[in-house]
Design an enzyme around this catalytic site. Structure first.
Site, PDB file in Angstrom:
ATOM      1  N   GLU A  83       6.344  52.171  76.503  1.00  0.00           N
ATOM      2  CA  GLU A  83       6.737  53.511  76.294  1.00  0.00           C
ATOM      3  C   GLU A  83       8.199  53.671  76.091  1.00  0.00           C
ATOM      4  O   GLU A  83       8.717  54.918  75.494  1.00  0.00           O
ATOM      5  CB  GLU A  83       6.259  54.420  77.295  1.00  0.00           C
ATOM      6  CG  GLU A  83       4.964  54.051  77.784  1.00  0.00           C
ATOM      7  CD  GLU A  83       4.117  54.608  78.806  1.00  0.00           C
ATOM      8  OE1 GLU A  83       5.004  54.744  79.740  1.00  0.00           O
ATOM      9  OE2 GLU A  83       3.170  54.989  78.911  1.00  0.00           O
TER      10      GLU A  83
ATOM     11  N   GLN B 155      -8.433  55.928  81.094  1.00  0.00           N
ATOM     12  CA  GLN B 155      -7.229  55.042  81.116  1.00  0.00           C
ATOM     13  C   GLN B 155      -7.338  54.392  82.455  1.00  0.00           C
ATOM     14  O   GLN B 155      -6.621  53.597  82.741  1.00  0.00           O
ATOM     15  CB  GLN B 155      -6.245  55.753  80.736  1.00  0.00           C
ATOM     16  CG  GLN B 155      -5.963  56.218  79.142  1.00  0.00           C
ATOM     17  CD  GLN B 155      -4.731  56.440  78.781  1.00  0.00           C
ATOM     18  OE1 GLN B 155      -4.655  57.554  78.102  1.00  0.00           O
ATOM     19  NE2 GLN B 155      -3.526  55.895  79.212  1.00  0.00           N
TER      20      GLN B 155
ATOM     21  N   ARG C 228       2.883  58.519  75.726  1.00  0.00           N
ATOM     22  CA  ARG C 228       3.602  57.504  75.653  1.00  0.00           C
ATOM     23  C   ARG C 228       4.994  57.282  76.377  1.00  0.00           C
ATOM     24  O   ARG C 228       5.978  56.997  75.985  1.00  0.00           O
ATOM     25  CB  ARG C 228       3.748  57.129  74.218  1.00  0.00           C
ATOM     26  CG  ARG C 228       3.833  55.492  74.321  1.00  0.00           C
ATOM     27  CD  ARG C 228       3.887  55.188  72.606  1.00  0.00           C
ATOM     28  NE  ARG C 228       3.917  53.652  72.469  1.00  0.00           N
ATOM     29  CZ  ARG C 228       3.306  53.018  71.756  1.00  0.00           C
ATOM     30  NH1 ARG C 228       2.508  53.418  70.843  1.00  0.00           N
ATOM     31  NH2 ARG C 228       3.576  51.682  71.578  1.00  0.00           N
ATOM     32  N   CYS C 229       4.910  57.667  77.690  1.00  0.00           N
ATOM     33  CA  CYS C 229       6.117  57.594  78.501  1.00  0.00           C
ATOM     34  C   CYS C 229       5.555  57.739  80.011  1.00  0.00           C
ATOM     35  O   CYS C 229       4.421  58.017  80.118  1.00  0.00           O
ATOM     36  CB  CYS C 229       6.982  58.968  78.046  1.00  0.00           C
ATOM     37  SG  CYS C 229       6.443  60.345  78.607  1.00  0.00           S
TER      38      CYS C 229
END
Ligand code: FES
Ligand code: FES
Lengths: 806, 170
Positions: free
Chosen positions: A760, A237, A384-385
């Site tokens: 997110e 990522q 996902r945050c």
């Protein structure tokens, strides 16, 4: 004007700029099976590596015998910690300032820990080699429960830290203690609690789970001995960070390292960390002189690379009897597993957990986080945050409901009473953040109106009466959640990763015939950057999005960036893209002024070119400007039309949203049904509404999974109980609810295009919404808090504990 | 413990082309497709028959190729994602539907999802939303939340049937 002249609307539409539901560029290849993910890359002479892993959670490694394995035809090498020591790589630094074993060095500290790396001609032969490696273990007492990790008699997990009373984030209180992190004014907070009319206190746990993208983590390394260059394909990522970290730890000059993150099959935080597989495939390539590929299987993914959450939050709120909050006190016990491999900006051992005051105007607050080691896999990534923001949102949103219950107030009303007001922005929170913008009351009221909140509450009251009369066995819950995210890490003044400031970048190069390429420091894993980045450029400089190629993920060509996670791409790189485009536009304006023979100030921008103010027919389009820039620039001006921008954001951005879930639960079976889920998101300026909605759907589905069943569970001896898709809950299309989306727009005042982040938010706001729905359903039976995940069995247990089933 | 064994000759028809190869008895079909035939559109997400990323069409059935040996597919007719596009190279109705309705994000589940939907629409050319959801329950997606995948399949069904696609009202 003749009929062929396009109208302004047509010109605008042709650009497919910001705000347009542009169809994705990526889909052409993905729908035909022509994406290129890491495992699709094949290099001549490529070998495969795979791990021998520990069956035990805590054991001493007495011996490793590789003799038989090396006799398996096709096995070329078996790498152990001893091999790695020769290149000083048996341990590696983590992003959180700790160190982590690459391969077991004397001990194993979690089940499925990497013990040896077998390199063979193909994956099947590597597996034969694994089966032939003989490892002798002596089992040690495992420490699984974080609540007893700091007991005086708890086993020592990290022998390498013996005698080290200070860690990366200050003093350690115990041999299994990692750090204590405190924020806020303790005395003032304690005083608020002493004066409070009403207080609540609850231990709110956010269980351990895993991001589990559909593509696992993988890498392919190729070391060229002659050139001394290392090429790494990987599921990264943040490819540039990987390059710098490799340069620092492997002592290969950074310009001789080429990191390529090709298409990535989802990340959700799983692909931020640095894993032993990456290191071993690189070392194996150096040792064998051949390219070496490592591909994690699903069980390895769930059990060894980067779990998320595992925060146990003792939460207290002080309030007046009218329901005005006066103080917040939170203590977190954070289970980090065997190594502190959290992927947070380095100065933030508990991420941005201090956003825990949420959307409410708390005059004072205090937060303390204790991190501990246990015999579990390392990680602690932001699934996902933004860093620990989902934990914070869950904590405060559950606690506000508990307070509402205690006060006998409606949870929505309590929130409306305590929101930060629109006129208070920019708002200084008690725990140190400056919220850039928001309009919470409008969003909340829009939600309540759209779902007919009052009507739903009325229906619930009737159903409760019917339940009491024994006419139904179904209970109804309304889950309200209102979250504030903090995304866009981040300003270099407080955000870095191992010293690397968290800016991002974009380089735009326009070609003479009016098309171009944009290279960006982020890396899409499904977010659709190839589509949306071009839309920003299209609006900024009037070149159709279709004529802009977007490239990411190759460190040789892309400018340095910190990658994609924590919803930072739009807030940081999105700004860099707009700024690079504006540099181009400024030069274009000079060219136009020269060509149209007017002063620059006499020009105005009009969709796709410049025109002379008051003379609408005197225009010069961007396409023509591109040609002129190369071939006939004004005297004294450098030819060419390109720009690069590095953007260090002045602040984070603060997206927010109001969610509502309507759920029915059958108390005799625990089976729940999500009847309705409404999500209103405010992410500021909306670049591509289609993609935003898609991201909201996906994030809500993950939130649904986490709240309702998805968990990495361990037994008392440290065996992982949910290490495959058999027991780890991933909802199918059948279980997944239908999503209703909505929005308001409150642009970020400091972002060049006013955009925040969105990918997110639905996870952050969704988890408390589902959990509040379950808790709200049971609340009239006398419960205040039921721990997640709320699967059928646990719902049934809750009903039993409340005495409504026999 | 599985070990290397003598290789066997297999032949099959993949995307309309006769292919053959030498494989070990333990070689999984998905590896034969991805490694030997170099058709990398078929993905691996779990290797335990749960995710459906490896779905291919074998003799008229949707099959998870991670749980079938290549030798078991000897003599069969297989369609993978690379064989789904129209004969003239344009996107099939399903591929177009996935793009139009935003039925994919990272794209990793997409080949399996489309290959499965391709068979589903032959089994049931005019499925209801519920039938679509049930029909793709063997395929996991981590990104989309399925809602737009359902719409993508509805879009394709309408296009194939020559009817008008009705956007589901939110
Ligand atoms: S890889 Fe075959 S079902 Fe997951
Ligand atoms: S699009 Fe990513 S898994 Fe489905």
């Amino acid at each position: 004007m003749n009929d062929m002249t396009p109208t302004r609307e047509q010109r605008e539409a042709k650009l497919e700029g910001m705000g347009c539901k542009r169809k994705r560029v990526e889909d052409i290849r993905f729908t035909q099976g022509r994406g290129q993910y890491v495992d699709d890359v094949k290099l001549p002479g490529m070998l495969h590596g795979d791990f021998v892993r520990s069956p035990y959670a805590h054991a001493r490694v007495k011996s490793i015998n590789t003799e038989k394995a090396l006799k398996v035809p096709g096995v070329l090498a078996v790498i152990t910690a001893e091999t790695l020591k020769t290149v000083n790589l048996a341990w590696m630094p983590t992003l959180a300032g700790d160190v982590q074993m690459v391969l077991a060095d004397g001990k194993v500290l979690f089940q499925n820990q990497e013990v040896a790396f077998v390199v063979a001609t193909d994956r099947y032969t590597a597996d034969d080699g694994i089966n032939a490696v003989e490892v002798e273990y002596e089992q040690l007492e495992p420490q699984i429960d974080p609540f007893t990790a700091m007991d005086p008699g708890a086993p020592v997990l990290r022998e390498d830290l013996t005698g080290k009373n200070t860690g990366a984030h200050g003093p350690r209180k115990h041999h299994n203690h990692i750090f204590e992190w405190t924020v806020g004014d303790k005395d003032l907070t304690d005083a608020a609690f002493r004066k409070a009319d009403v207080t609540i206190k609850e231990m709110i746990s956010y269980h351990r789970t895993h991001p589990s993208p559909l593509e696992t983590c993988q890498s392919l390394c190729s070391f060229d001995k002659i050139k001394g260059e290392l090429t790494i394909y990987g599921t990264f990522q943040a490819p540039h960070v990987v390059r710098t970290v490799v340069a620092l730890i492997a002592k290969i000059p950074e310009h001789k390292i080429h990191v390529i993150a090709p298409d990535i099959g989802g990340g959700f935080g799983n692909k931020v960390g640095v894993y032993p597989g990456y290191v071993c495939s690189a070392v194996a390539s150096i040792v064998t002189g051949k390219p070496v590929k490592w591909v994690e299987d699903r069980i390895e993914n769930l059990t060894s690379t980067s779990f998320a959450r595992d925060y146990h939050m003792t939460t207290e709120i002080a309030a007046t009897k009218e329901g005005k909050v006066t103080g917040l006190r939170v203590h977190v016990l954070a289970d980090h597993g065997a190594f502190d491999a959290c992927a947070d900006p380095s100065k933030w051992p508990a991420g941005f957990m201090n956003i825990v005051t949420g959307s409410y105007d708390f005059p004072v607050a205090h937060l303390a986080v204790d991190g501990v080691y246990t015999n579990k896999a390392p990680g602690g990534v932001a699934y996902r945050c933004s860093f620990r923001v989902t934990e914070a949102a869950y904590c405060i949103e559950r606690a506000m409901d508990i307070l509402a219950q205690k006060l006998g107030m409606d949870p929505a009303e309590l929130r409306l009473k305590n929101f930060i007001k629109a006129e208070q922005f920019p708002y200084q929170s008690a725990l140190g953040w400056e919220y850039d913008s928001g309009d919470y009351h409008t969003a909340m009221k829009q939600m309540m109106e759209k779902v007919d909140y009052a009507g739903l509450r009325k229906e619930q009251a009737e159903k409760r009466e019917a339940f009491r009369r024994g006419e139904t066995r179904e209970i109804m819950g309304l889950g309200v959640s209102f979250f504030t995210e903090i995304v866009g890490a981040g300003p270099s003044k407080n955000c870095d990763i191992l010293g690397i400031a968290m800016f991002d970048s974009c380089e735009i190069r326009l070609h003479p015939t009016g098309s171009g390429v944009a290279r960006v420091g982020t890396k899409s894993q499904g977010q659709g950057h190839e589509t949306t980045w071009a839309q920003i450029i299209a609006t900024e400089i009037g070149i159709p999005a279709d004529d802009i190629t977007v490239e990411e993920g190759n460190t040789d060509t892309a400018p340095y960036g910190l990658g994609t996670y924590g919803s930072r791409s739009t807030p940081v790189a999105g700004a860099a893209i707009a700024m690079a485009a504006r540099k181009i536009k400024a030069k274009a304006q000079m060219i136009a002024a020269y060509k149209l023979e007017v002063h620059e100030d006499d020009l105005e921008w009009d969709i796709d070119g410049f025109r002379v103010k008051g003379l609408p027919e005197k225009v010069l389009g961007m396409k023509d400007i591109c040609w002129i820039a190369y071939n006939a620039p004004p005297p004294g001006m450098e030819p060419g039309l390109e720009a690069v921008s590095y953007y260090d954001p002045p602040n984070m951005t603060y997206p927010f949203g109001a969610y509502l879930c309507v759920m029915d639960i059958d108390v005799d079976t625990g089976v729940y049904k999500v009847r309705r889920f409404y999500a209103l998101d405010d992410c500021g300026t909306r670049i591509n509404p289609m993609i935003i909605e898609g991201q909201v759907h996906g994030g809500l589905t993950e939130a649904f999974a986490i709240a309702m069943g998805q968990e990495i569970r361990y037994d008392d001896t440290g065996n992982v109980m949910s290490g495959s898709f058999v027991d780890f809950f991933i909802p199918t299309a059948v279980e997944t609810p239908k999503w209703e989306t909505d929005f308001t727009v409150t642009p970020s005042p400091h972002h060049p295009i006013g955009a925040k982040g969105v990918g997110e938010s639905p996870n952050v706001g969704g988890v408390p919404c589902f959990s509040n729905a379950v808790n709200d359903a049971f609340s009239f039976l006398g419960s205040t808090h039921i721990q997640m995940p709320h699967d059928y069995w646990r719902n049934w247990q809750a009903a039993k504990a409340l005495g409504v089933v026999g | 413990m599985a070990t290397q064994a003598k290789k066997t000759q297999v032949s099959m028809k993949v995307n309309g082309v006769e292919v053959d190869g030498l494989v070990e008895p333990r070689t999984l079909l998905v590896h034969f497709i991805r490694e030997n035939l170099q058709l990398t559109g078929t993905h691996i997400g779990c290797e335990t028959t749960h995710c459906g990323a490896c779905t291919v069409d074998i003799d008229g059935l949707s099959v998870k190729s991670c749980t079938m040996f290549a030798v078991q597919a000897d003599g069969s007719e297989i369609t993978t994602i690379e064989g789904i596009a129209n004969a003239d190279g344009t996107l099939s109705a399903l591929q177009e539907g996935f793009r139009q309705m935003h039925g994919l994000q990272c794209g990793f589940c997409t080949p399996g999802m489309i290959t499965r939907a391709h068979r589903l629409l032959q089994e049931n050319p005019d499925p209801t939303e519920e039938e679509i959801r049930f029909g793709i329950a063997g395929n996991l997606c981590r990104c989309t939340g399925y809602q737009n995948i359902v719409r993508a399949i509805q879009y394709a069904a309408a296009k194939i049937n020559g009817t008008e696609f009705q956007e589901a009202a939110e």
